[in-house]
Design a protein around this motif. Structure first.
Motif, PDB file in Angstrom:
ATOM      1  N   THR A   1       0.884  -1.473   0.120  1.00  0.00           N
ATOM      2  CA  THR A   1       0.002  -0.104   0.004  1.00  0.00           C
ATOM      3  C   THR A   1       1.013   1.070   0.030  1.00  0.00           C
ATOM      4  OG1 THR A   1      -1.973   1.079   1.127  1.00  0.00           O
ATOM      5  CG2 THR A   1      -0.253   0.225   2.699  1.00  0.00           C
TER       6      THR A   1
ATOM      7  N   GLU B   1       0.065   4.143   0.791  1.00  0.00           N
ATOM      8  CA  GLU B   1      -0.059   4.937   1.972  1.00  0.00           C
ATOM      9  C   GLU B   1      -1.219   4.199   2.994  1.00  0.00           C
ATOM     10  OE1 GLU B   1      -3.700   7.930   0.391  1.00  0.00           O
ATOM     11  OE2 GLU B   1      -1.501   8.544   0.001  1.00  0.00           O
ATOM     12  N   LYS B   2      -0.797   4.117   4.433  1.00  0.00           N
ATOM     13  CA  LYS B   2      -1.886   3.568   5.388  1.00  0.00           C
ATOM     14  C   LYS B   2      -3.291   4.176   5.468  1.00  0.00           C
ATOM     15  CE  LYS B   2       1.665   1.386   6.945  1.00  0.00           C
ATOM     16  NZ  LYS B   2       2.200   0.077   6.286  1.00  0.00           N
ATOM     17  N   SER B   3      -4.188   3.205   5.725  1.00  0.00           N
ATOM     18  CA  SER B   3      -5.600   3.759   5.723  1.00  0.00           C
ATOM     19  C   SER B   3      -6.280   2.903   6.888  1.00  0.00           C
ATOM     20  CB  SER B   3      -6.295   3.703   4.508  1.00  0.00           C
ATOM     21  OG  SER B   3      -6.651   2.430   4.351  1.00  0.00           O
TER      22      SER B   3
ATOM     23  N   ASP C   1      -6.409  -0.725   5.964  1.00  0.00           N
ATOM     24  CA  ASP C   1      -5.482  -1.777   6.219  1.00  0.00           C
ATOM     25  C   ASP C   1      -6.017  -2.569   7.368  1.00  0.00           C
ATOM     26  OD1 ASP C   1      -4.203  -0.407   4.298  1.00  0.00           O
ATOM     27  OD2 ASP C   1      -3.022   0.773   5.448  1.00  0.00           O
ATOM     28  N   ARG C   2      -6.283  -2.195   8.483  1.00  0.00           N
ATOM     29  CA  ARG C   2      -6.635  -2.767   9.627  1.00  0.00           C
ATOM     30  C   ARG C   2      -7.974  -3.759   9.390  1.00  0.00           C
ATOM     31  NH1 ARG C   2     -10.395  -1.852  13.025  1.00  0.00           N
ATOM     32  NH2 ARG C   2     -10.897   0.512  12.121  1.00  0.00           N
TER      33      ARG C   2
ATOM     34  N   ASN D   1       3.924  -7.385   4.415  1.00  0.00           N
ATOM     35  CA  ASN D   1       4.032  -5.993   4.007  1.00  0.00           C
ATOM     36  C   ASN D   1       5.227  -5.661   3.027  1.00  0.00           C
ATOM     37  OD1 ASN D   1       1.524  -5.186   5.611  1.00  0.00           O
ATOM     38  ND2 ASN D   1       2.791  -5.551   7.324  1.00  0.00           N
TER      39      ASN D   1
ATOM     40  N   THR E   1       7.258  -3.112   0.985  1.00  0.00           N
ATOM     41  CA  THR E   1       7.681  -1.564   1.112  1.00  0.00           C
ATOM     42  C   THR E   1       7.968  -1.022  -0.131  1.00  0.00           C
ATOM     43  OG1 THR E   1      10.103  -2.114   1.461  1.00  0.00           O
ATOM     44  CG2 THR E   1       8.685  -1.988   3.466  1.00  0.00           C
TER      45      THR E   1
ATOM     46  N   LYS F   1      -3.032   0.282  -3.875  1.00  0.00           N
ATOM     47  CA  LYS F   1      -2.893  -0.942  -3.061  1.00  0.00           C
ATOM     48  C   LYS F   1      -2.712  -2.238  -4.023  1.00  0.00           C
ATOM     49  CE  LYS F   1      -5.521   0.567   0.735  1.00  0.00           C
ATOM     50  NZ  LYS F   1      -4.597   0.667   1.624  1.00  0.00           N
TER      51      LYS F   1
END
Length: 132
Positions: free
Chosen positions: A12, A14-16, A19-20, A35, A37, A69
């Motif tokens: 991804t 950027e985190k969002s 993701d959780r 994950n 990078t 993503k």
């Protein structure tokens, strides 16, 4: 307890909050998550998935950028794949159109090349749907 052989390579930019949700589904199903990078986008898919005969290189500072993503799945049978996709829908994980399975044909490709191929196929399918 059996060791899960399924693996999801998750990239991804950027985190969002999604993701959780996604990772929650994977954890509940006992699926390993790796994950990826931005520095790893030039790595071969087989190396990222930990396949025998593939070795990871040093992280590249000039690796190509993947702007969205990406999920790359390894070790899934048809039933487990359907369970995963159903679990993602049920958990209301926003759709991730860029998905692929690791195959003998793409394991030797850099992740970025696999992404480009998936993007091209997705655009072709979208155009076909819109022209109907």
């Amino acid at each position: 307890m059996a060791i899960a052989k399924e693996l999801v390579l998750y990239y991804t930019p950027e985190k969002s909050d999604a993701d959780r949700l996604l990772k929650g589904v994977l954890v509940r199903m006992g699926i390993r998550i790796r994950n990826i990078t931005p520095e790893q986008t030039a790595e071969k898919v087989g190396a990222l998935a930990g396949l025998p005969g593939y070795e990871e290189q040093e992280k590249a500072t000039d690796a190509p950028v993947i702007p969205e993503k990406l999920l790359v799945l390894h070790g899934f049978g048809q039933r487990r794949l359907q369970e995963l996709l159903g679990g993602l829908r049920k958990a209301k994980v926003p759709p991730i159109p860029m998905k692929a399975m690791v195959t003998e044909h793409n394991a030797d490709w850099p992740l970025y090349e696999l992404y480009q191929e998936i993007r091209k196929e997705h655009e072709m399918m979208t155009e076909q749907k819109e022209s109907k």
